[in-house]
Scaffold this motif. Sequence first.
Motif, PDB file in Angstrom:
ATOM      1  N   PRO A 154     -39.083 -48.073 -20.532  1.00  0.00           N
ATOM      2  CA  PRO A 154     -37.840 -47.602 -20.920  1.00  0.00           C
ATOM      3  C   PRO A 154     -37.202 -48.128 -22.530  1.00  0.00           C
ATOM      4  CG  PRO A 154     -37.654 -47.878 -18.602  1.00  0.00           C
ATOM      5  CD  PRO A 154     -38.647 -48.633 -19.034  1.00  0.00           C
ATOM      6  N   LEU A 155     -36.842 -47.601 -23.329  1.00  0.00           N
ATOM      7  CA  LEU A 155     -36.632 -48.220 -24.513  1.00  0.00           C
ATOM      8  C   LEU A 155     -35.316 -47.566 -25.169  1.00  0.00           C
ATOM      9  CD1 LEU A 155     -39.742 -47.284 -26.402  1.00  0.00           C
ATOM     10  CD2 LEU A 155     -39.166 -49.553 -25.310  1.00  0.00           C
ATOM     11  N   THR A 156     -34.752 -48.392 -26.046  1.00  0.00           N
ATOM     12  CA  THR A 156     -33.320 -47.823 -26.879  1.00  0.00           C
ATOM     13  C   THR A 156     -33.519 -48.233 -28.197  1.00  0.00           C
ATOM     14  OG1 THR A 156     -31.117 -48.268 -26.522  1.00  0.00           O
ATOM     15  CG2 THR A 156     -32.347 -50.174 -26.758  1.00  0.00           C
ATOM     16  N   ALA A 157     -32.609 -47.244 -28.937  1.00  0.00           N
ATOM     17  CA  ALA A 157     -32.885 -47.249 -30.323  1.00  0.00           C
ATOM     18  C   ALA A 157     -32.849 -48.829 -30.690  1.00  0.00           C
ATOM     19  CB  ALA A 157     -31.363 -46.563 -31.094  1.00  0.00           C
ATOM     20  N   GLY A 158     -33.719 -49.052 -31.784  1.00  0.00           N
ATOM     21  CA  GLY A 158     -33.845 -50.285 -32.209  1.00  0.00           C
ATOM     22  C   GLY A 158     -34.743 -51.248 -31.551  1.00  0.00           C
ATOM     23  N   LEU A 159     -35.316 -51.018 -30.255  1.00  0.00           N
ATOM     24  CA  LEU A 159     -36.286 -51.585 -29.601  1.00  0.00           C
ATOM     25  C   LEU A 159     -37.468 -50.834 -29.296  1.00  0.00           C
ATOM     26  CD1 LEU A 159     -33.968 -53.696 -26.970  1.00  0.00           C
ATOM     27  CD2 LEU A 159     -35.182 -54.342 -28.925  1.00  0.00           C
ATOM     28  N   SER A 160     -38.648 -51.150 -30.248  1.00  0.00           N
ATOM     29  CA  SER A 160     -39.664 -50.527 -30.021  1.00  0.00           C
ATOM     30  C   SER A 160     -40.592 -50.893 -28.801  1.00  0.00           C
ATOM     31  CB  SER A 160     -40.577 -50.732 -31.203  1.00  0.00           C
ATOM     32  OG  SER A 160     -41.221 -51.871 -31.306  1.00  0.00           O
ATOM     33  N   LEU A 161     -41.671 -49.948 -28.508  1.00  0.00           N
ATOM     34  CA  LEU A 161     -42.403 -50.682 -27.325  1.00  0.00           C
ATOM     35  C   LEU A 161     -43.023 -51.682 -27.563  1.00  0.00           C
ATOM     36  CD1 LEU A 161     -43.453 -49.907 -24.549  1.00  0.00           C
ATOM     37  CD2 LEU A 161     -45.300 -48.655 -25.685  1.00  0.00           C
ATOM     38  N   LYS A 162     -43.521 -52.064 -28.787  1.00  0.00           N
ATOM     39  CA  LYS A 162     -44.119 -53.181 -29.091  1.00  0.00           C
ATOM     40  C   LYS A 162     -43.102 -54.512 -28.692  1.00  0.00           C
ATOM     41  CE  LYS A 162     -47.747 -53.361 -32.428  1.00  0.00           C
ATOM     42  NZ  LYS A 162     -48.195 -52.887 -33.763  1.00  0.00           N
ATOM     43  N   ILE A 163     -41.785 -54.415 -29.210  1.00  0.00           N
ATOM     44  CA  ILE A 163     -41.119 -55.312 -28.931  1.00  0.00           C
ATOM     45  C   ILE A 163     -40.650 -55.586 -27.493  1.00  0.00           C
ATOM     46  CG2 ILE A 163     -38.518 -56.299 -29.567  1.00  0.00           C
ATOM     47  CD1 ILE A 163     -38.766 -54.866 -32.001  1.00  0.00           C
ATOM     48  N   VAL A 164     -40.566 -54.549 -27.027  1.00  0.00           N
ATOM     49  CA  VAL A 164     -40.170 -54.637 -25.556  1.00  0.00           C
ATOM     50  C   VAL A 164     -41.257 -55.124 -24.627  1.00  0.00           C
ATOM     51  CG1 VAL A 164     -39.138 -53.332 -23.504  1.00  0.00           C
ATOM     52  CG2 VAL A 164     -38.392 -52.801 -25.708  1.00  0.00           C
ATOM     53  N   GLY A 165     -42.655 -54.342 -24.988  1.00  0.00           N
ATOM     54  CA  GLY A 165     -43.823 -55.066 -24.170  1.00  0.00           C
ATOM     55  C   GLY A 165     -43.772 -56.578 -24.228  1.00  0.00           C
ATOM     56  N   LYS A 166     -43.395 -56.980 -25.520  1.00  0.00           N
ATOM     57  CA  LYS A 166     -43.760 -58.277 -25.568  1.00  0.00           C
ATOM     58  C   LYS A 166     -42.722 -59.298 -24.971  1.00  0.00           C
ATOM     59  CE  LYS A 166     -44.402 -61.380 -29.934  1.00  0.00           C
ATOM     60  NZ  LYS A 166     -43.049 -61.595 -30.592  1.00  0.00           N
ATOM     61  N   ALA A 167     -41.520 -58.930 -25.104  1.00  0.00           N
ATOM     62  CA  ALA A 167     -40.429 -59.608 -24.598  1.00  0.00           C
ATOM     63  C   ALA A 167     -40.798 -59.650 -22.948  1.00  0.00           C
ATOM     64  CB  ALA A 167     -39.054 -58.827 -24.736  1.00  0.00           C
ATOM     65  N   VAL A 168     -41.268 -58.523 -22.297  1.00  0.00           N
ATOM     66  CA  VAL A 168     -41.330 -58.636 -20.919  1.00  0.00           C
ATOM     67  C   VAL A 168     -42.556 -59.458 -20.619  1.00  0.00           C
ATOM     68  CG1 VAL A 168     -42.208 -57.090 -19.076  1.00  0.00           C
ATOM     69  CG2 VAL A 168     -40.375 -56.039 -20.672  1.00  0.00           C
ATOM     70  N   ARG A 169     -43.616 -59.412 -21.466  1.00  0.00           N
ATOM     71  CA  ARG A 169     -44.557 -60.383 -21.017  1.00  0.00           C
ATOM     72  C   ARG A 169     -44.340 -61.927 -21.146  1.00  0.00           C
ATOM     73  NH1 ARG A 169     -47.567 -56.739 -23.964  1.00  0.00           N
ATOM     74  NH2 ARG A 169     -47.583 -57.820 -25.956  1.00  0.00           N
ATOM     75  N   ALA A 170     -43.226 -62.359 -22.190  1.00  0.00           N
ATOM     76  CA  ALA A 170     -42.600 -63.411 -22.349  1.00  0.00           C
ATOM     77  C   ALA A 170     -42.000 -63.879 -21.167  1.00  0.00           C
ATOM     78  CB  ALA A 170     -41.927 -63.448 -23.501  1.00  0.00           C
ATOM     79  N   ALA A 171     -41.239 -62.994 -20.645  1.00  0.00           N
ATOM     80  CA  ALA A 171     -40.419 -63.326 -19.490  1.00  0.00           C
ATOM     81  C   ALA A 171     -41.116 -63.388 -18.211  1.00  0.00           C
ATOM     82  CB  ALA A 171     -39.331 -61.946 -19.200  1.00  0.00           C
ATOM     83  N   LEU A 172     -42.093 -62.418 -17.912  1.00  0.00           N
ATOM     84  CA  LEU A 172     -43.269 -62.665 -16.866  1.00  0.00           C
ATOM     85  C   LEU A 172     -43.703 -63.942 -16.820  1.00  0.00           C
ATOM     86  CD1 LEU A 172     -44.468 -59.014 -16.814  1.00  0.00           C
ATOM     87  CD2 LEU A 172     -42.926 -60.063 -15.299  1.00  0.00           C
ATOM     88  N   ALA A 173     -44.159 -64.404 -18.017  1.00  0.00           N
ATOM     89  CA  ALA A 173     -44.470 -66.055 -18.075  1.00  0.00           C
ATOM     90  C   ALA A 173     -43.483 -66.919 -17.572  1.00  0.00           C
ATOM     91  CB  ALA A 173     -45.056 -66.029 -19.784  1.00  0.00           C
ATOM     92  N   GLN A 174     -42.602 -66.562 -17.677  1.00  0.00           N
ATOM     93  CA  GLN A 174     -41.274 -67.607 -17.153  1.00  0.00           C
ATOM     94  C   GLN A 174     -41.160 -67.656 -15.729  1.00  0.00           C
ATOM     95  OE1 GLN A 174     -39.224 -69.603 -18.983  1.00  0.00           O
ATOM     96  NE2 GLN A 174     -40.537 -68.826 -20.702  1.00  0.00           N
TER      97      GLN A 174
END
Length: 693
Positions: A154-174
């Motif tokens: 799920p996205l919101t204005a200003g956050l593309s799938l690329k950015i969100v996907g990358k952020a989630v991957r980084a979070a999961l790594a934590q």
Amino acid sequence: MRPEILYPLFAPVTALPGIGPRLGKLFEALSGGHVVDLCWHLPSGLIDRRYAPELNEAEPGRIATLTLTVGAHRPPHNRRQPYRVPCHDETGAIDLVFFHPRKDYLAKMLPEGEVRVASGKVELFQDRLQMTHPDHIGTREDLAELQSVEPVYPLTAGLSLKIVGKAVRAALAQAPELQEWNDPALIAREGWDTWHASLATAHAPGSFDDLLPATPARSRLAYDELLANQLALCLVRAHQRRQKGRAIRGDGRLRSRLIEALPYRLTASQTQAVEEITADMGEPARMLRLLHGDVGSGKTVVALMAMLSAVEAGGQAVLMAPTEILARQHFATIEPLAAAAGVGVDILTAREKGRARTEILDRLKSGESGLAVGTHALFQDEVAFRDLALAVIDEQHRFGVHQRLTLTGKGRAADVLVMTATPIPRTLMLTSYGDMDASRLTEKPAGRQPVDTRTLPLERIGEVAAAVARALDGGAKVYWVCPLVAESEVSDLAAAEARYDALKERFGAKAGLVHGRMKGPDKDRAMRDFAEGDVGLLVATTVIEVGVDVPEASVMVIEHAERFGLAQLHQLRGRIGRGTARSTCLLLYQAPLGETARARLKILRETDDGFRIAEEDLKLRGAGELLGTRQSGLPEFRLADLALHGDLLAAARHDARLVLERDPELEGPRGQALRTLLYLFERDAAVRYLRSG
Ligand code: ADP
Ligand code: MG
């Protein structure tokens, strides 16, 4: 204190690479401000990039991952034309197409003569294959990674799938590996993986089936969340039980006077509820009990019986309502009944001022006043009681669990009875009240007739006005409810006032108006004119939703019924059909109706049973939206969907009780893991109820 192992998860999202303050704000709005919130942000879809054909087989319209040799770039002649990069493999050719690209970027990503992998949608344009703005470009080594299934979030204005996907991957790594907190037998039976592995799986769907709530990974995460919720409730409850209470036993003399004075007989349900409540008050433990009954089921007199038994025992009792209108209404109902039992009642709201207020405060403090009705003004610092024994809270979903627990500091271990009018489905009950003792009023007082409910498109408002005119001629009392327009009270008001002006032209002084912005005395007057005076048609905003009782009212018109929630419509409709007259409810809707709105109106036509309506509402809207979670004080879930995970909730509840029976302070190895679970789901407050919390 939060365990150290969870620190990385509770770091701000801005601690993740590539997320600065600007993106941080967007993430905060999208999922939440902490790394853990991104872990809970599960995919809602997927893009399958596994299709990797050679060019002569590539089907236009499909997402494909292609391995290509890059040809000579063809920059456009003018800005309106795209930048083309012709590419080929051994079987054919394709253009990668870019609008307004940065040339140095393209030169770097797609060097002429090299092999590159591009993933995106294949199109056919003027008989030539092309791919516009590939989603991903990589080298041959990246092929395996690119030729995969990509989760869609799920996205919101200003956050593309690329950015969100990358952020989630980084979070999961934590996300750390955590000690198992679940019962091994349950894990084995359900075939669940560890928390860490389940989280990873939930974020890596291989097919659409993997997005369903019933997958093992999603079920496990939902279960963890529900277990944290149930455990927290049990801990709060255990803490509350440990608090000293007192036995309050009246001799029945006031109650029997009340029963004699009542113009009706209590229903079997009411009698049983009174017995349960007074028995509970008679126990030395502190009472925290819910009185649960549909609109019009007669909770007020049950509460009054409990209050009188407190007075019989030499204590005081208060009834607290969420709004001024409702407090006055309760007062008007209770005062004559209490008077018949020989007991005076005081009322205290923001409107009692000056001398009058001081006198009321004095009477409460001296104990001269045994019963009081009011708003939250009753719980302000200046209010002291001689001996408060029972607090009845007419909740209507306005107060949260914690507020409810702190309210009782006033009395010497005062018992608490919470009244709630909107029937809550059992599943939701458990998540907000846990195993709070409950009495239920299941029958309606005798002589009630079901309300005849009809739905009409708004265009037929003329006919409706004519029907209202006939009803008024016949002496009926009619509510005309104006809709919630938006968030803004001001625009609601404008709509109600406009409708009032129009109806006044037709009905003159017979029309009245009441809304939430009116001053107290004006509101009272408007209600009184309607209840007792010449006003037969009351135009109202939803202020009448809560509790208002004019038994003679037998017609209700609701404009834009499609804008109201199911529970709210049920509450509103409960204002009529209280007397013996046949009542009619006209739901006016704006066509065309959406599917959910249509289903809602259909349920209302079919049934008057609040519990069934609540269950249907849960199904239609999902628990998150039911009742408007925020104002209701009901917990919100990120992973569990109560409409679908009801069984898990029951299991979590059972498990939480069992665990605390064996290890009430959560000190054993599983207990320690469960503490981590509580912190993981931010139930920190509950941990504080543990001795070594
Ligand atoms: P609730 O608060 O549960 O919505 P109320 O306590 O306001 O309901 O009661 C609704 C109406 O029913 C009131 O007018 C009340 O006097 C009446 N009432 C309550 N109990 C009975 C009964 N046993 N028989 C007939 N009428 C009753
Ligand atoms: Mg009531």
